[in-house]
Design a protein around this motif. Structure first.
Motif, PDB file in Angstrom:
ATOM      1  N   PRO A  89       7.599  15.241  15.446  1.00 55.49           N
ATOM      2  CA  PRO A  89       6.807  13.888  14.141  1.00 55.49           C
ATOM      3  C   PRO A  89       7.563  13.512  12.971  1.00 55.49           C
ATOM      4  O   PRO A  89       8.757  13.193  13.475  1.00 55.49           O
ATOM      5  CB  PRO A  89       7.629  15.852  13.361  1.00 55.49           C
ATOM      6  CG  PRO A  89       8.766  16.530  13.689  1.00 55.49           C
ATOM      7  CD  PRO A  89       8.400  15.948  15.021  1.00 55.49           C
ATOM      8  N   VAL A  90       7.159  13.345  11.428  1.00 63.36           N
ATOM      9  CA  VAL A  90       7.332  11.829  10.878  1.00 63.36           C
ATOM     10  C   VAL A  90       8.238  12.916  10.156  1.00 63.36           C
ATOM     11  O   VAL A  90       8.404  13.505   9.892  1.00 63.36           O
ATOM     12  CB  VAL A  90       5.747  11.664   9.547  1.00 63.36           C
ATOM     13  CG1 VAL A  90       6.163  11.133   8.987  1.00 63.36           C
ATOM     14  CG2 VAL A  90       5.174  11.425  10.977  1.00 63.36           C
ATOM     15  N   VAL A  91       9.814  12.268  10.183  1.00 67.38           N
ATOM     16  CA  VAL A  91      10.598  12.305  10.152  1.00 67.38           C
ATOM     17  C   VAL A  91      11.067  11.397   8.923  1.00 67.38           C
ATOM     18  O   VAL A  91      12.067  11.521   7.522  1.00 67.38           O
ATOM     19  CB  VAL A  91      12.208  12.256  10.815  1.00 67.38           C
ATOM     20  CG1 VAL A  91      11.687  13.576  11.839  1.00 67.38           C
ATOM     21  CG2 VAL A  91      12.709  11.127  11.107  1.00 67.38           C
ATOM     22  N   SER A  92      10.649  10.204   8.481  1.00 68.46           N
ATOM     23  CA  SER A  92      10.570   9.163   7.501  1.00 68.46           C
ATOM     24  C   SER A  92       9.318   8.041   7.873  1.00 68.46           C
ATOM     25  O   SER A  92       8.566   8.529   9.002  1.00 68.46           O
ATOM     26  CB  SER A  92      12.038   8.359   7.728  1.00 68.46           C
ATOM     27  OG  SER A  92      11.680   7.412   9.089  1.00 68.46           O
ATOM     28  N   ILE A  93       8.864   7.712   6.433  1.00 67.48           N
ATOM     29  CA  ILE A  93       7.679   7.032   5.914  1.00 67.48           C
ATOM     30  C   ILE A  93       8.753   5.998   4.663  1.00 67.48           C
ATOM     31  O   ILE A  93       9.157   6.298   4.427  1.00 67.48           O
ATOM     32  CB  ILE A  93       7.389   7.919   5.526  1.00 67.48           C
ATOM     33  CG1 ILE A  93       6.548   9.186   6.302  1.00 67.48           C
ATOM     34  CG2 ILE A  93       5.639   6.932   5.058  1.00 67.48           C
ATOM     35  CD1 ILE A  93       5.769   9.336   5.428  1.00 67.48           C
ATOM     36  N   ASP A  94       8.358   4.828   5.052  1.00 69.64           N
ATOM     37  CA  ASP A  94       8.257   3.239   4.262  1.00 69.64           C
ATOM     38  C   ASP A  94       6.697   2.867   4.359  1.00 69.64           C
ATOM     39  O   ASP A  94       6.585   2.685   5.552  1.00 69.64           O
ATOM     40  CB  ASP A  94       9.498   2.241   5.113  1.00 69.64           C
ATOM     41  CG  ASP A  94       9.464   1.134   4.323  1.00 69.64           C
ATOM     42  OD1 ASP A  94       8.479   0.386   4.586  1.00 69.64           O
ATOM     43  OD2 ASP A  94      10.876   1.107   3.408  1.00 69.64           O
ATOM     44  N   ASP A  95       7.082   2.732   2.840  1.00 68.62           N
ATOM     45  CA  ASP A  95       5.160   2.469   2.702  1.00 68.62           C
ATOM     46  C   ASP A  95       5.127   1.468   2.638  1.00 68.62           C
ATOM     47  O   ASP A  95       4.066   0.895   3.647  1.00 68.62           O
ATOM     48  CB  ASP A  95       5.462   1.926   1.272  1.00 68.62           C
ATOM     49  CG  ASP A  95       5.248   3.714  -0.073  1.00 68.62           C
ATOM     50  OD1 ASP A  95       4.827   5.060   0.633  1.00 68.62           O
ATOM     51  OD2 ASP A  95       5.490   3.172  -1.054  1.00 68.62           O
ATOM     52  N   GLY A  96       5.985  -0.032   3.368  1.00 66.87           N
ATOM     53  CA  GLY A  96       5.119  -0.995   4.108  1.00 66.87           C
ATOM     54  C   GLY A  96       5.209  -1.593   5.636  1.00 66.87           C
ATOM     55  O   GLY A  96       4.736  -2.225   6.176  1.00 66.87           O
ATOM     56  N   ALA A  97       6.513  -0.896   5.941  1.00 65.78           N
ATOM     57  CA  ALA A  97       6.445  -0.627   7.596  1.00 65.78           C
ATOM     58  C   ALA A  97       5.337   0.578   8.338  1.00 65.78           C
ATOM     59  O   ALA A  97       5.750   0.821   9.542  1.00 65.78           O
ATOM     60  CB  ALA A  97       8.216  -0.289   8.268  1.00 65.78           C
ATOM     61  N   MET A 116       0.939  -0.935   0.280  1.00 67.47           N
ATOM     62  CA  MET A 116       0.366  -0.223   0.112  1.00 67.47           C
ATOM     63  C   MET A 116       0.779   1.472  -0.515  1.00 67.47           C
ATOM     64  O   MET A 116       1.577   1.426   0.596  1.00 67.47           O
ATOM     65  CB  MET A 116      -0.582   0.281   1.440  1.00 67.47           C
ATOM     66  CG  MET A 116      -1.467   1.584   1.732  1.00 67.47           C
ATOM     67  SD  MET A 116      -2.676   1.386   3.076  1.00 67.47           S
ATOM     68  CE  MET A 116      -1.531   1.932   4.366  1.00 67.47           C
ATOM     69  N   ALA A 117       0.806   2.319  -1.080  1.00 71.17           N
ATOM     70  CA  ALA A 117       1.683   3.022  -0.547  1.00 71.17           C
ATOM     71  C   ALA A 117       1.001   4.924   0.117  1.00 71.17           C
ATOM     72  O   ALA A 117      -0.534   4.610  -0.391  1.00 71.17           O
ATOM     73  CB  ALA A 117       1.585   3.783  -2.454  1.00 71.17           C
ATOM     74  N   LEU A 118       1.562   5.114   0.778  1.00 73.63           N
ATOM     75  CA  LEU A 118       1.283   5.678   1.686  1.00 73.63           C
ATOM     76  C   LEU A 118       1.704   7.760   0.760  1.00 73.63           C
ATOM     77  O   LEU A 118       2.253   7.296   0.214  1.00 73.63           O
ATOM     78  CB  LEU A 118       2.112   5.760   3.256  1.00 73.63           C
ATOM     79  CG  LEU A 118       1.944   4.496   3.931  1.00 73.63           C
ATOM     80  CD1 LEU A 118       3.380   4.717   4.834  1.00 73.63           C
ATOM     81  CD2 LEU A 118       0.373   4.185   3.957  1.00 73.63           C
ATOM     82  N   ASP A 168      13.354   9.459  16.292  1.00 71.90           N
ATOM     83  CA  ASP A 168      13.989   8.272  17.202  1.00 71.90           C
ATOM     84  C   ASP A 168      13.497   6.861  16.883  1.00 71.90           C
ATOM     85  O   ASP A 168      14.202   5.563  17.312  1.00 71.90           O
ATOM     86  CB  ASP A 168      13.848   8.434  18.613  1.00 71.90           C
ATOM     87  CG  ASP A 168      13.497   9.920  19.566  1.00 71.90           C
ATOM     88  OD1 ASP A 168      14.914  10.071  19.243  1.00 71.90           O
ATOM     89  OD2 ASP A 168      13.089  10.185  20.223  1.00 71.90           O
ATOM     90  N   GLY A 169      13.156   6.674  15.884  1.00 73.45           N
ATOM     91  CA  GLY A 169      13.155   5.881  14.783  1.00 73.45           C
ATOM     92  C   GLY A 169      11.733   4.876  15.581  1.00 73.45           C
ATOM     93  O   GLY A 169      11.224   3.358  15.306  1.00 73.45           O
ATOM     94  N   ASN A 170      10.864   5.457  16.262  1.00 72.60           N
ATOM     95  CA  ASN A 170       9.737   4.939  16.820  1.00 72.60           C
ATOM     96  C   ASN A 170       8.879   5.454  15.536  1.00 72.60           C
ATOM     97  O   ASN A 170       8.235   6.138  15.184  1.00 72.60           O
ATOM     98  CB  ASN A 170       9.069   5.761  18.350  1.00 72.60           C
ATOM     99  CG  ASN A 170      10.278   5.637  19.628  1.00 72.60           C
ATOM    100  OD1 ASN A 170      10.892   4.867  19.198  1.00 72.60           O
ATOM    101  ND2 ASN A 170      10.588   7.061  20.137  1.00 72.60           N
ATOM    102  N   SER A 171       7.794   4.190  16.109  1.00 71.00           N
ATOM    103  CA  SER A 171       6.537   4.410  15.373  1.00 71.00           C
ATOM    104  C   SER A 171       5.240   5.007  15.287  1.00 71.00           C
ATOM    105  O   SER A 171       5.140   4.753  16.686  1.00 71.00           O
ATOM    106  CB  SER A 171       6.171   2.526  14.538  1.00 71.00           C
ATOM    107  OG  SER A 171       4.667   2.605  13.769  1.00 71.00           O
TER     108      SER A 171
END
Length: 114
Positions: free
Chosen positions: A18-26, A1-3, A32-35
């Motif tokens: 704030p969100v600093v990275s996005i992975d379409d699968g994860a 699924m593409a975000l 800090d790497g927290n979901s």
């Protein structure tokens, strides 16, 4: 699924983390790497806001030809001054003059979004 990356960044930019990275699968992550749990209604609102801002810019670029449109765009400043001068000499400093009809045609072809 593409975000929708752009909308997610916009929706979460004011969060404490704030969100600093996005992975379409994860999913989305903070610095800090927290979901981060994504709220679709918040993302949809951000997408609407981004689309509205893009529409506000698009009509301006369409009027100047920057959006690739060339059919109805503003003439150069020099050409517009020539139109005004010719209208002055012809006594047409009203809505029937060349300059006024030119500007109206451009504005009618590329209206401001409401």
């Amino acid at each position: 699924m593409a975000l929708d990356h752009e909308a997610i960044y916009e929706a979460y930019k004011s969060e404490a983390k704030p969100v600093v990275s996005i992975d379409d699968g994860a999913g989305a992550f903070d610095a800090d790497g927290n979901s981060i749990t994504l709220d679709q209604s918040k993302i949809d609102a951000a997408r609407t806001s981004l689309n509205t801002a893009a529409a506000a810019i698009l009509y301006k670029t369409q009027r100047t030809g920057a959006a690739g449109t060339t059919d109805t765009i503003y003439a150069s400043v020099g050409d517009q001054l020539d139109m005004l001068y010719a209208d002055m000499l012809a006594g047409k400093l009203d809505t029937t003059g060349t300059w006024a009809t030119h500007i109206k045609a451009v504005k009618d072809a590329n209206p401001k979004p409401s």
